[in-house]
Design a protein around this motif. Structure first.
Motif, mmCIF file in Angstrom:
data_model
loop_
_atom_site.group_PDB
_atom_site.id
_atom_site.type_symbol
_atom_site.label_atom_id
_atom_site.label_comp_id
_atom_site.label_asym_id
_atom_site.label_seq_id
_atom_site.Cartn_x
_atom_site.Cartn_y
_atom_site.Cartn_z
ATOM 1 N N LYS A 1 0.834 -1.208 0.000
ATOM 2 C CA LYS A 1 0.000 0.000 0.000
ATOM 3 C C LYS A 1 0.869 1.259 0.000
ATOM 4 O O LYS A 1 0.629 2.188 -0.777
ATOM 5 N N GLN A 2 1.860 1.280 0.866
ATOM 6 C CA GLN A 2 2.730 2.452 0.968
ATOM 7 C C GLN A 2 3.489 2.710 -0.328
ATOM 8 O O GLN A 2 3.771 3.861 -0.675
ATOM 9 N N GLU A 3 3.792 1.637 -1.033
ATOM 10 C CA GLU A 3 4.525 1.759 -2.297
ATOM 11 C C GLU A 3 3.613 2.108 -3.466
ATOM 12 O O GLU A 3 4.088 2.317 -4.590
ATOM 13 N N ILE B 1 1.460 0.183 -4.871
ATOM 14 C CA ILE B 1 1.234 -0.972 -5.742
ATOM 15 C C ILE B 1 -0.171 -1.543 -5.536
ATOM 16 O O ILE B 1 -0.794 -2.046 -6.471
ATOM 17 N N VAL B 2 -0.656 -1.429 -4.314
ATOM 18 C CA VAL B 2 -1.971 -1.950 -3.941
ATOM 19 C C VAL B 2 -2.755 -0.837 -3.254
ATOM 20 O O VAL B 2 -2.216 -0.121 -2.406
ATOM 21 N N GLN B 3 -4.021 -0.684 -3.622
ATOM 22 C CA GLN B 3 -4.851 0.342 -2.992
ATOM 23 C C GLN B 3 -5.472 -0.140 -1.687
ATOM 24 O O GLN B 3 -5.628 0.623 -0.734
ATOM 25 N N ALA B 4 -5.881 -1.412 -1.649
ATOM 26 C CA ALA B 4 -6.523 -1.968 -0.463
ATOM 27 C C ALA B 4 -6.226 -3.454 -0.403
ATOM 28 O O ALA B 4 -5.919 -4.081 -1.419
ATOM 29 N N TYR B 5 -6.292 -4.013 0.808
ATOM 30 C CA TYR B 5 -6.061 -5.449 0.936
ATOM 31 C C TYR B 5 -7.069 -6.078 1.881
ATOM 32 O O TYR B 5 -7.757 -5.387 2.649
ATOM 33 N N GLY B 6 -7.166 -7.411 1.792
ATOM 34 C CA GLY B 6 -8.109 -8.144 2.624
ATOM 35 C C GLY B 6 -7.677 -9.586 2.738
ATOM 36 O O GLY B 6 -6.569 -9.962 2.334
ATOM 37 N N ILE B 7 -8.564 -10.409 3.287
ATOM 38 C CA ILE B 7 -8.276 -11.837 3.415
ATOM 39 C C ILE B 7 -9.497 -12.646 2.976
ATOM 40 O O ILE B 7 -10.629 -12.175 3.017
#
Length: 304
Positions: A138-140, A142-148
């Motif tokens: 996220k900080q980079e 590359i990804v806007q949001a994450y989950g499981i």
């Protein structure tokens, strides 16, 4: 179509297309994706393991023409490490996650990924390392949001308390109502549920009797085969359209993000959309009556 908003601002269509069933014939898969967009579906769910990466390639190719649309959201998943011989092993390491996202982006033809999910997980994983991998992505940018993606309460609760997940993908439907026990916690953390398996292997469709015989001959959870058949028959007395009913049930959950429907044909997708529309006509009392006719299921494993 209704849109539900993640805390990062990403909007998910309330029906999402589960892409695992698209197959590997591009023209066929593209026709389903095109019809999904016509119906207002803007969330597409895939995983790096589906067809050994081919699914991501197909989804990326079919959606390439829509890359200038801000509302198209692609989510993929990581954690199953594919080896050259076709076998897999579970790998939630930071190294694997940060390496795999680059491969997924390449196959999808994207510069950044809207939603990246861990495709499983156990309480024995290096949880903080895994979380830090997603946070770094996220900080980079590359990804806007994450989950499981998980059905393990102990894993779900750890991520709710110790990470900034925005989505939880879990099997959830009128019969498998186990996630109800976690909905308030999930909602309190402003996390949205991606409900997979909403028609429960065909049991909650017009072909319920066939699904019962072919897929539930030994029963499931707290249901014997006979009990499951009797329960389905009883629910049909309240509402004969079981798919519309389970969609309505999921819509009643205040943490719902998207109902993930699979489709192996345009016709199957059309049917799901018609049932989604029909769900709006089902009243609160009707849903309550149907819910009272099914068992209250609870998770029995992975609690601590």
């Amino acid at each position: 179509m209704q849109k539900n908003i993640l805390k990062s601002g990403i909007e998910l269509s309330e029906i999402g297309l589960g892409c695992m069933s698209l197959g590997t014939a591009y023209d066929h898969a593209e026709s389903i994706i095109e019809r999904a967009i016509e119906h207002g579906i803007t969330y597409f769910d895939t995983a790096d393991i589906y067809d050994k990466g081919v699914n991501e390639e197909i989804v990326g190719k079919a959606l390439k023409k829509y890359q200038n649309r801000d509302d198209i959201v692609v989510g993929t998943k990581v954690g199953n490490h594919l080896q050259q011989d076709g076998s897999t092993f579970w790998d939630p390491s930071k190294k694997h996650i940060k390496s795999s996202v680059k491969k997924s982006l390449h196959r999808l033809g994207l510069d950044e990924l809207q939603l990246y999910q861990l495709h499983g997980g156990t309480i024995d994983d290096p949880l903080d390392e895994t979380i830090s991998a997603f946070e770094e992505l996220k900080q980079e940018g590359i990804v806007q949001a994450y989950g499981i993606s998980s059905i393990r309460p102990n894993v779900i609760r750890y991520y709710l308390e110790h990470s900034d997940i925005e989505t939880l993908m879990s099997q959830f439907n009128l019969i498998d109502n186990r996630p109800e026990a976690l909905v308030d916690e999930i909602h309190a953390h402003n996390v949205k549920i991606l409900a997979r398996g909403p028609v429960f292997k065909g049991l909650l469709t017009a072909n319920s009797n066939q699904a019962l015989d072919n897929k539930f001959a030994d029963g499931i959870f707290d249901y014997s085969y006979q009990e499951l058949g009797e329960t389905i028959a009883s629910v049909k007395e309240v509402e004969n359209n079981l798919t519309a009913l389970t969609f309505n049930y999921l819509q009643s959950q205040n943490a719902l993000g998207s109902i993930i429907v699979g489709a192996s044909s345009v016709e199957q997708l059309d049917e799901n959309i018609e049932n989604y529309k029909a769900a709006k006509a089902i009243g609160v009392d009707q849903l309550k009556a149907a819910r009272e006719r099914v068992k209250d299921l609870n998770y029995t494993q992975h609690l601590q």
